[in-house]
Design a protein around this motif. Structure first.
Motif, PDB file in Angstrom:
ATOM      1  N   ASP A 129      -4.105   7.680  -2.654  1.00  0.00           N
ATOM      2  CA  ASP A 129      -5.475   7.148  -2.572  1.00  0.00           C
ATOM      3  C   ASP A 129      -6.187   7.939  -1.480  1.00  0.00           C
ATOM      4  OD1 ASP A 129      -7.786   5.702  -1.897  1.00  0.00           O
ATOM      5  OD2 ASP A 129      -6.889   3.809  -2.519  1.00  0.00           O
ATOM      6  N   LEU A 130      -7.014   8.897  -1.890  1.00  0.00           N
ATOM      7  CA  LEU A 130      -7.578   9.840  -0.935  1.00  0.00           C
ATOM      8  C   LEU A 130      -8.388   9.159   0.160  1.00  0.00           C
ATOM      9  CD1 LEU A 130      -8.659  12.735  -3.325  1.00  0.00           C
ATOM     10  CD2 LEU A 130      -6.588  12.546  -1.958  1.00  0.00           C
ATOM     11  N   ILE A 131      -9.169   8.158  -0.202  1.00  0.00           N
ATOM     12  CA  ILE A 131     -10.027   7.504   0.790  1.00  0.00           C
ATOM     13  C   ILE A 131      -9.186   6.784   1.838  1.00  0.00           C
ATOM     14  CG2 ILE A 131     -11.774   5.723   1.148  1.00  0.00           C
ATOM     15  CD1 ILE A 131     -12.859   6.356  -1.601  1.00  0.00           C
ATOM     16  N   ASN A 132      -8.292   5.902   1.398  1.00  0.00           N
ATOM     17  CA  ASN A 132      -7.486   5.134   2.344  1.00  0.00           C
ATOM     18  C   ASN A 132      -6.521   6.032   3.124  1.00  0.00           C
ATOM     19  OD1 ASN A 132      -8.665   2.691   1.654  1.00  0.00           O
ATOM     20  ND2 ASN A 132      -7.218   2.312  -0.007  1.00  0.00           N
ATOM     21  N   ALA A 133      -5.938   7.021   2.443  1.00  0.00           N
ATOM     22  CA  ALA A 133      -4.995   7.907   3.121  1.00  0.00           C
ATOM     23  C   ALA A 133      -5.696   8.740   4.184  1.00  0.00           C
ATOM     24  CB  ALA A 133      -4.308   8.819   2.111  1.00  0.00           C
ATOM     25  N   LEU A 134      -6.885   9.248   3.852  1.00  0.00           N
ATOM     26  CA  LEU A 134      -7.617  10.064   4.815  1.00  0.00           C
ATOM     27  C   LEU A 134      -8.042   9.223   6.011  1.00  0.00           C
ATOM     28  CD1 LEU A 134      -8.813  12.799   5.466  1.00  0.00           C
ATOM     29  CD2 LEU A 134     -10.899  12.121   4.285  1.00  0.00           C
ATOM     30  N   THR A 135      -8.486   7.990   5.778  1.00  0.00           N
ATOM     31  CA  THR A 135      -8.886   7.113   6.880  1.00  0.00           C
ATOM     32  C   THR A 135      -7.710   6.835   7.805  1.00  0.00           C
ATOM     33  OG1 THR A 135     -10.538   6.066   5.455  1.00  0.00           O
ATOM     34  CG2 THR A 135      -9.897   4.879   7.451  1.00  0.00           C
ATOM     35  N   ALA A 136      -6.556   6.508   7.230  1.00  0.00           N
ATOM     36  CA  ALA A 136      -5.378   6.179   8.043  1.00  0.00           C
ATOM     37  C   ALA A 136      -4.871   7.388   8.809  1.00  0.00           C
ATOM     38  CB  ALA A 136      -4.277   5.605   7.157  1.00  0.00           C
ATOM     39  N   CYS A 137      -4.799   8.532   8.148  1.00  0.00           N
ATOM     40  CA  CYS A 137      -4.188   9.700   8.777  1.00  0.00           C
ATOM     41  C   CYS A 137      -5.070  10.324   9.856  1.00  0.00           C
ATOM     42  CB  CYS A 137      -3.827  10.749   7.728  1.00  0.00           C
ATOM     43  SG  CYS A 137      -2.454  10.238   6.648  1.00  0.00           S
ATOM     44  N   MET A 151       0.394  15.387  11.300  1.00  0.00           N
ATOM     45  CA  MET A 151      -0.514  16.523  11.100  1.00  0.00           C
ATOM     46  C   MET A 151      -0.366  17.064   9.671  1.00  0.00           C
ATOM     47  SD  MET A 151      -2.162  16.999  13.977  1.00  0.00           S
ATOM     48  CE  MET A 151      -2.666  18.679  14.184  1.00  0.00           C
ATOM     49  N   PHE A 152       0.880  17.198   9.199  1.00  0.00           N
ATOM     50  CA  PHE A 152       1.077  17.691   7.827  1.00  0.00           C
ATOM     51  C   PHE A 152       0.460  16.738   6.818  1.00  0.00           C
ATOM     52  CE2 PHE A 152       3.716  16.738   4.084  1.00  0.00           C
ATOM     53  CZ  PHE A 152       3.278  17.779   3.274  1.00  0.00           C
ATOM     54  N   GLN A 153       0.712  15.428   6.970  1.00  0.00           N
ATOM     55  CA  GLN A 153       0.218  14.457   5.992  1.00  0.00           C
ATOM     56  C   GLN A 153      -1.307  14.417   5.970  1.00  0.00           C
ATOM     57  OE1 GLN A 153       4.252  11.730   6.397  1.00  0.00           O
ATOM     58  NE2 GLN A 153       2.345  10.906   7.137  1.00  0.00           N
ATOM     59  N   THR A 154      -1.941  14.597   7.130  1.00  0.00           N
ATOM     60  CA  THR A 154      -3.408  14.670   7.146  1.00  0.00           C
ATOM     61  C   THR A 154      -3.878  15.914   6.388  1.00  0.00           C
ATOM     62  OG1 THR A 154      -3.404  13.588   9.307  1.00  0.00           O
ATOM     63  CG2 THR A 154      -5.438  14.686   8.641  1.00  0.00           C
ATOM     64  N   GLY A 155      -3.206  17.036   6.658  1.00  0.00           N
ATOM     65  CA  GLY A 155      -3.558  18.257   5.931  1.00  0.00           C
ATOM     66  C   GLY A 155      -3.321  18.119   4.439  1.00  0.00           C
ATOM     67  N   LEU A 176       0.603   3.415   8.292  1.00  0.00           N
ATOM     68  CA  LEU A 176      -0.241   3.501   7.098  1.00  0.00           C
ATOM     69  C   LEU A 176      -0.300   4.926   6.565  1.00  0.00           C
ATOM     70  CD1 LEU A 176      -3.209   1.165   8.141  1.00  0.00           C
ATOM     71  CD2 LEU A 176      -1.498   0.723   6.368  1.00  0.00           C
ATOM     72  N   CYS A 177      -0.404   5.881   7.479  1.00  0.00           N
ATOM     73  CA  CYS A 177      -0.425   7.290   7.062  1.00  0.00           C
ATOM     74  C   CYS A 177       0.888   7.665   6.387  1.00  0.00           C
ATOM     75  CB  CYS A 177      -0.693   8.179   8.267  1.00  0.00           C
ATOM     76  SG  CYS A 177      -0.796   9.943   7.877  1.00  0.00           S
ATOM     77  N   ASP A 178       2.012   7.189   6.931  1.00  0.00           N
ATOM     78  CA  ASP A 178       3.313   7.449   6.321  1.00  0.00           C
ATOM     79  C   ASP A 178       3.391   6.844   4.921  1.00  0.00           C
ATOM     80  OD1 ASP A 178       4.519   8.949   8.337  1.00  0.00           O
ATOM     81  OD2 ASP A 178       5.059   7.158   9.461  1.00  0.00           O
ATOM     82  N   ASN A 179       2.905   5.618   4.781  1.00  0.00           N
ATOM     83  CA  ASN A 179       2.986   4.928   3.493  1.00  0.00           C
ATOM     84  C   ASN A 179       2.099   5.576   2.436  1.00  0.00           C
ATOM     85  OD1 ASN A 179       4.796   3.056   4.472  1.00  0.00           O
ATOM     86  ND2 ASN A 179       3.222   1.591   5.069  1.00  0.00           N
TER      87      ASN A 179
END
Length: 488
Positions: free
Chosen positions: A94-102, A118-122, A70-73
Motif C-alpha cells: 500500500d504505497l500511501i500507508n507504507a510511504l507515510t510509515a517509512c 532506509m532500503f524499505q523507504t527507497g 509499521l514500515c517493516d510490516n
C-alpha cells in the motif's frame, strides 16, 4: 524477474526525457492523498461506543505500533535476509500507508535498524516510480551492507534509472554482492547479466554457487562484532540467541566443513550456551587455521581454567597475543594486562601463588584476658591476574565469630612495588575497624595482622579493642598445569 518494476527487466532502457517530464509526480500525489485521508479521519464524527470496564482497561493498555514496526510490516521485501517478519510482495504494498510509515521511521529508527528502514523507504519510492528520490536511500543502505539495497542498485545501473548511467558491469557487481550477502533473487539476475556480457565479447564473470564465503544464517546469528573476518554485522554476547545460533551453525559446518570462520562461530555459540567441552574442539580447529577471534576465546578458556583445562596464564597470554596480531582488537588489552605480570628477568607468566599458612591469635585486646593461643592453619591462593585472594581451606583465622577472609571476589590484595610483600584486605572484626589488612612477606614467609576496632560506647566514651595475629606462610606447590597442545 528480480523485482516487480514498471520496466521490462534488463532489456529496458531509461525513460526518454520527454516521457519523464509528462509523468505526473506520484510522490507528491501520494503525500497529498495521505494528508487528505488523515484529515478525513480527524473530521469524521465518531460514533458513541459503549464499552465494558474490561474493554476500557484493554483500550488503555494497548499502544499503537511504532513507525519502524509499521514500515517493516508494510514495506519489507520477502527475500531480504535483514527483514523483520515475512515481508510483502510488490503488488501488495500500500504505497500511501507504507510511504507515510517509512518516511517517519527514517527519523526514529535506531542505528541497528537504520539500513533496513532506509532500503524499505527507497523500495516504496521505487515502486511509486520515484527513482531519483529512491536512489539516496538505496545508496545509504547499501553502504551499510543491506543486501536488498545492493540488488536494487543493480537494477538502477542495468537500466539507467534514478540518475544512474547505464553500466552493465557495475550492475553485475551490485547483483553479485547482493547474492553473496544473502539476497537470493540476485543470483538469477547476476547469471543472466554475466551471460549477456559474455555474448557481447566482454570478459566473462563467473558467478559461483553457494560457497563458504557467502553470508549464511550462522553468520547472521553468531558472528562476533569484533571479529575482523566476519561477514555479517555481528551479535553481542548478551544478545546472542544461543539455541538458534547453534542450530544454524551446525547446519553450516555440515555443508561447509573445515571453514575456520564457521567453526569459530559454532564454537562461540556453544560456548555462550554453556557447552564448553563441545565448543573447545571447534575453537581449536579454527585457531589452528589462524583465525584470530578463535585464539582470543581460547585465551579466555586458559585464563579462567574452563572446559576441564588448567588455568594457565602463559597459554592465555600466547593466545591473546596471537589474536591481537591477527587483528582481533579486544585481545590487545588482555595481552597487555597479562604481560604486566611477566617477572622482570623471566619470560614466563607468574602463576597463581598458593600459600599454606599457620597463624595464631596472640592478643585479644583491652577488654578481654589473653585467650588460649590456638594455632589456625589455612590455605589461600593469590591470583596476580586479578589481584584477588581466595581461601582454599575450610578454616582460617577468626575472632568474634567472624573469619578473616570473605567470599571471593570481595578479598583483594595490593602487591608492594618491589614485589616482596602483599597487603591483603580482610574482614573487619568490629565496628569502625582500622587496618583491616593482613601483610605477608614473601622473603621470609612471615604473616602479620592487627585490627583495632570500637568494642563499645558507654557514657560518651568509645572503648576500643585490638586483636593481633602472627604466623608464617610457606608456599604450597600447586600441581603443574598441563601444557597447551598447539598443532604445527
Amino acid at each position: 524477474m528480480l523485482l516487480a518494476l514498471p520496466f521490462l527487466g534488463l532489456s529496458c532502457l531509461a525513460e526518454e526525457p520527454a516521457l519523464a517530464q509528462r509523468r505526473p509526480n506520484i510522490l507528491q500525489q501520494l503525500l497529498e492523498r495521505a494528508q487528505q485521508e488523515a484529515r478525513r479521519k480527524r473530521e469524521a464524527p465518531q460514533p458513541i461506543q459503549h464499552r465494558t470496564v474490561q474493554q476500557n482497561k484493554q483500550r488503555q493498555v494497548a499502544s499503537p505500533p511504532s513507525s519502524v514496526a509499521l514500515c517493516d510490516n508494510q514495506a519489507s521485501h520477502p527475500d531480504d535476509p535483514m527483514k523483520r517478519g515475512v515481508g510483502i510482495s510488490d503488488e501488495d504494498v500500500d504505497l500511501i500507508n507504507a510511504l507515510t510509515a517509512c518516511t517517519q521511521a527514517v527519523s526514529e529508527a535506531q542505528t541497528a535498524d537504520s539500513p533496513r528502514i532506509m532500503f524499505q523507504t527507497g523500495r516504496v519510492l521505487w515502486l511509486a516510480e520515484e527513482f531519483d528520490e529512491a536512489m539516496p536511500f538505496f545508496l545509504d543502505a547499501a553502504e551499510a551492507n543491506e543486501p536488498a539495497a545492493m540488488a536494487y542498485l543493480g537494477d538502477a545501473y542495468a537500466n539507467g534509472l534514478g540518475g544512474a548511467v547505464e553500466d552493465r558491469e557495475t550492475a553485475l557487481t551490485f547483483y553479485t554482492q547482493a547474492a553473496q550477502a544473502g539476497f537470493t533473487p540476485a543470483n538469477e539476475m547476476a547469471n543472466e547479466l554475466a551471460e549477456e556480457l559474455a555474448q557481447s565479447e566482454m570478459p566473462k564473470v563467473q558467478i559461483a554457487e553457494a560457497t563458504p564465503q557467502q553470508v549464511n544464517d550462522c553468520d547472521r546469528l553468531a558472528a562476533n562484532p569484533s571479529d575482523p573476518k566476519k561477514l555479517a554485522p555481528g551479535v553481542a554476547d548478551a544478545s546472542l540467541d544461543s539455541s538458534m545460533a547453534v542450530a544454524a551453525c551446525d547446519a553450516a559446518t555440515v555443508k561447509f566443513p573445515g571453514t575456520a570462520r564457521l567453526d569459530y562461530q559454532y564454537g562461540r555459540a556453544l560456548y555462550l550456551d554453556g557447552e564448553l567441552n563441545a565448543a573447545l574442539p571447534l575453537l581449536a580447529s579454527s585457531a589452528e587455521k589462524g583465525y584470530a577471534a578463535a585464539k582470543a576465546m581460547l585465551g579466555d578458556v586458559y585464563l579462567e581454567g574452563l572446559a576441564d583445562q588448567p588455568q594457565d596464564f602463559g597459554a592465555a597470554y600466547s593466545f591473546y597475543k596471537e589474536a591481537s596480531t591477527g587483528g582481533y582488537v579486544p585481545a590487545a588489552a588482555q595481552a597487555k594486562e597479562l604481560e604486566a605480570l611477566l617477572a622482570p628477568e623471566q619470560s614466563t607468566i607468574v602463576k597463581p601463588l598458593r600459600l599454606s599458612c599457620e597463624v595464631r591469635l596472640t592478643h585479644s585486646g583491652q577488654m578481654y584476658d589473653i585467650i588460649e593461643q590456638v594455632n589456625s592453619p589455612f590455605s589461600i591462593e593469590l591470583n596476580f591476574a586479578t589481584n584477588k585472594v581466595r581461601q582454599i581451606s575450610e578454616t582460617g583465622p577468626g575472632f568474634n565469630d567472624k573469619t578473616a577472609f570473605l567470599a571471593e571476589p570481595t578479598n583483594s590484595f595490593e602487591l608492594a612495588s618491589d614485589g616482596g610483600s602483599a597487603k591483603i584486605q580482610v574482614n573487619p572484626f568490629g565496628r569502625n575497624a582500622e587496618n583491616a589488612f593482613m601483610t605477608i612477606d614473601f622473603n621470609d614467609g612471615k604473616a602479620y595482622m592487627h585490627q583495632r576496632f570500637e568494642a563499645a560506647s558507654m557514657l560518651g566514651f568509645a572503648l576500643s579493642n585490638s586483636v593481633f595475629f602472627e604466623g608464617y606462610c610457606g608456599e604450597q606447590v600447586a600441581p603443574a598445569p598441563k601444557p597447551v597442545k598447539k598443532k604445527k
